[in-house]
Design an enzyme around this catalytic site. Sequence first.
Site, PDB file in Angstrom:
ATOM      1  N   CYS A  59       7.559   1.400   6.660  1.00  0.00           N
ATOM      2  CA  CYS A  59       8.466   2.549   6.553  1.00  0.00           C
ATOM      3  C   CYS A  59       8.748   3.221   7.885  1.00  0.00           C
ATOM      4  O   CYS A  59       9.837   3.708   8.116  1.00  0.00           O
ATOM      5  CB  CYS A  59       7.867   3.555   5.601  1.00  0.00           C
ATOM      6  SG  CYS A  59       6.192   3.952   6.071  1.00  0.00           S
ATOM      7  N   GLU A  81       6.136  10.330   0.790  1.00  0.00           N
ATOM      8  CA  GLU A  81       6.176   9.483   1.991  1.00  0.00           C
ATOM      9  C   GLU A  81       7.286   8.473   1.767  1.00  0.00           C
ATOM     10  O   GLU A  81       7.094   7.481   1.079  1.00  0.00           O
ATOM     11  CB  GLU A  81       4.848   8.736   2.166  1.00  0.00           C
ATOM     12  CG  GLU A  81       3.649   9.614   2.408  1.00  0.00           C
ATOM     13  CD  GLU A  81       3.640  10.242   3.795  1.00  0.00           C
ATOM     14  OE1 GLU A  81       4.547   9.976   4.601  1.00  0.00           O
ATOM     15  OE2 GLU A  81       2.713  11.023   4.049  1.00  0.00           O
ATOM     16  N   GLU A 125      -0.077  12.687   5.073  1.00  0.00           N
ATOM     17  CA  GLU A 125      -1.265  11.905   4.729  1.00  0.00           C
ATOM     18  C   GLU A 125      -2.072  11.778   6.018  1.00  0.00           C
ATOM     19  O   GLU A 125      -1.525  11.868   7.125  1.00  0.00           O
ATOM     20  CB  GLU A 125      -0.867  10.532   4.175  1.00  0.00           C
ATOM     21  CG  GLU A 125      -0.097  10.688   2.879  1.00  0.00           C
ATOM     22  CD  GLU A 125      -0.028   9.447   2.013  1.00  0.00           C
ATOM     23  OE1 GLU A 125       0.610   8.479   2.434  1.00  0.00           O
ATOM     24  OE2 GLU A 125      -0.609   9.480   0.905  1.00  0.00           O
ATOM     25  N   ASN A 181       3.899  -2.515   0.318  1.00  0.00           N
ATOM     26  CA  ASN A 181       3.699  -3.058   1.673  1.00  0.00           C
ATOM     27  C   ASN A 181       2.262  -2.913   2.193  1.00  0.00           C
ATOM     28  O   ASN A 181       1.819  -3.711   2.991  1.00  0.00           O
ATOM     29  CB  ASN A 181       4.706  -2.453   2.653  1.00  0.00           C
ATOM     30  CG  ASN A 181       4.677  -0.951   2.684  1.00  0.00           C
ATOM     31  OD1 ASN A 181       4.088  -0.309   1.821  1.00  0.00           O
ATOM     32  ND2 ASN A 181       5.319  -0.362   3.674  1.00  0.00           N
TER      33      ASN A 181
END
Length: 509
Positions: A301, A267, A481, A170
Amino acid sequence: CSLITPILFSMPGASTGQVVVTDHLNFWGGCRVKPKDGINAEPVHEPATGRKLCDMFPCGKEEVDQAIQSAHTAYLKWSKMAGMERARVMLEAARIIRERRDNIAKLEVINNGKSITEARVDIDVSWQTLEYYAGIAGTLAGEHIQLPGGSFAYTRREALGVCVGIGAWNYPFQIACWKSAPALACGNAMVFKPSPFTAVTAVILAEIYKEAGVPDGLFNVVQGGAETGTLLCNHPGVAKVSFTGSVPTGKKIMEMSAKTVKQVTLELGGKSPLIIFKDCELENAVRGALMANFLTQGEVCCNGTRVYVQREIMPVFLEEVVKRTKAIRIGDPLLENTRMGALITRQHLDKVLGFVSQAKKEGAMVLCGGEAFTPIEPKLKGGYYMSPCVLDNCTDDMTCVKEEIFGPVMSVMPFDTEEEVLKRANNTTFGLASGVFTRDISRAHRVAENLQAGTCFINNYNISPVEVPFGGYKQSGFGRENGQVTIEYYSQLKTVVVEMGDVDDYFNC
Ligand SMILES: NC(=O)C1=CN([C@@H]2O[C@H](COP(=O)(O)OP(=O)(O)OC[C@H]3O[C@@H](n4cnc5c(N)ncnc54)[C@H](O)[C@@H]3O)[C@@H](O)[C@H]2O)C=CC1
Ligand SMILES: C[N+](C)(C)CCCC(=O)O
């Protein structure tokens, strides 16, 4: 090997349906590398047209070994350089990305299907990530700890070694930067595997790092899917795996990494709640709900796909949100005024449409969208488009409310009290993000405190600048992150203990 990707430099006039990529997509030892066998090709498509863009050849064991070996060689050099020296190279890489931003964004659109407006933002976030971690590279330091009798200890913040990055489709270029920038700043090398659906842009980043002056092998790209990913996770030469993708794959990655006790950052997916109280600024809440659901065709997400609206304002909220959803311009993602492009694959489009049919069967009401969409322009007819969808009459037990759809589908539900909505919002195994719209500041912070998620957006949604840590609670993963904290996930601390006196005669008294 020749640098400066030919395809990237023939991009300025390119439009949808024109580009074909024939360059090799693997990169290690400072060069693009031809696939070993040239067999098992998997076609990569341009989502906007459905046309084949290139072939992706998955890397096998020998190729993965070569990439990891090359990363190790580079790591030995890079980790010995001063943080300030690493910073200088990373800043140069950031500058090159900025300079080529429009062409990289175009290529990202052609491979991913998102709108050019969004892709430019992604590329801007990418160079900002490199700049941010370059800024931190020179500040990495340990502590000095005094001990009795003049003795002391100090700590050194050291690199981990060869880190593996595994990306989703994505945000292909941005994910490669979110992983490589902190890794490289700390002195590590990286082998990155993009998603097989978006094989094209990671290698551009590899070339840019090389051009900026990193040692050959510092950032490498291996192509492939689950098999190649498995080879990377099982490899004894790898110190850490940072993964972005689905929960089931994340669990496998953790399991494989456990065998040699590799560090892991995960993630993963989400089904995040967005809570809209009746005292909100409605215009902002409506815009926020669109931000929370429709960026990158809903394939995000951290999207806030469970929209809880306080009952009193439900009719006016729905009217506004539907009006604006219907007005989203879908079509050729390379055109400036397009706001929604194509989904990633035909199969994924069918899956998302399947969620909409299932929702209808379970009693949800489609207020708009939720159908395959065919643009008028002939070249776009084979593309994977759908109209963004708002579902009303949803209840917490419906599939569309429980499962991650990863497409442009917003589920709206009424609520009455703060206590009730918090309970419902937290009743999920995911915990990536959350959002709240209210003008009551105490309520906003109380709700933020009580939501079980790695991020809570107050009065906006999906804002994630590089300075801000990003990551999940519960099954949405762990590790972070972005932000300063990510240094912790790409480095390790060594303690050095120094005796200034004599050693105690402990055994012969
Ligand atoms: N939390 C986050 O930041 C994000 C999460 N996602 C999640 O990812 C899903 C969609 O992305 P996909 O690419 O389809 O997810 P996926 O989990 O199937 O694949 C992600 C990556 O893992 C690789 N992979 C697959 N099986 C593997 C294995 N056994 N060992 C090692 N690597 C393996 C794939 O080739 C790809 O590069 C969404 O459903 C969403 O939940 C997607 C983007 C961002
Ligand atoms: C950039 N942002 C915040 C919209 C999404 C980043 C997370 C992802 O990879 O889906």
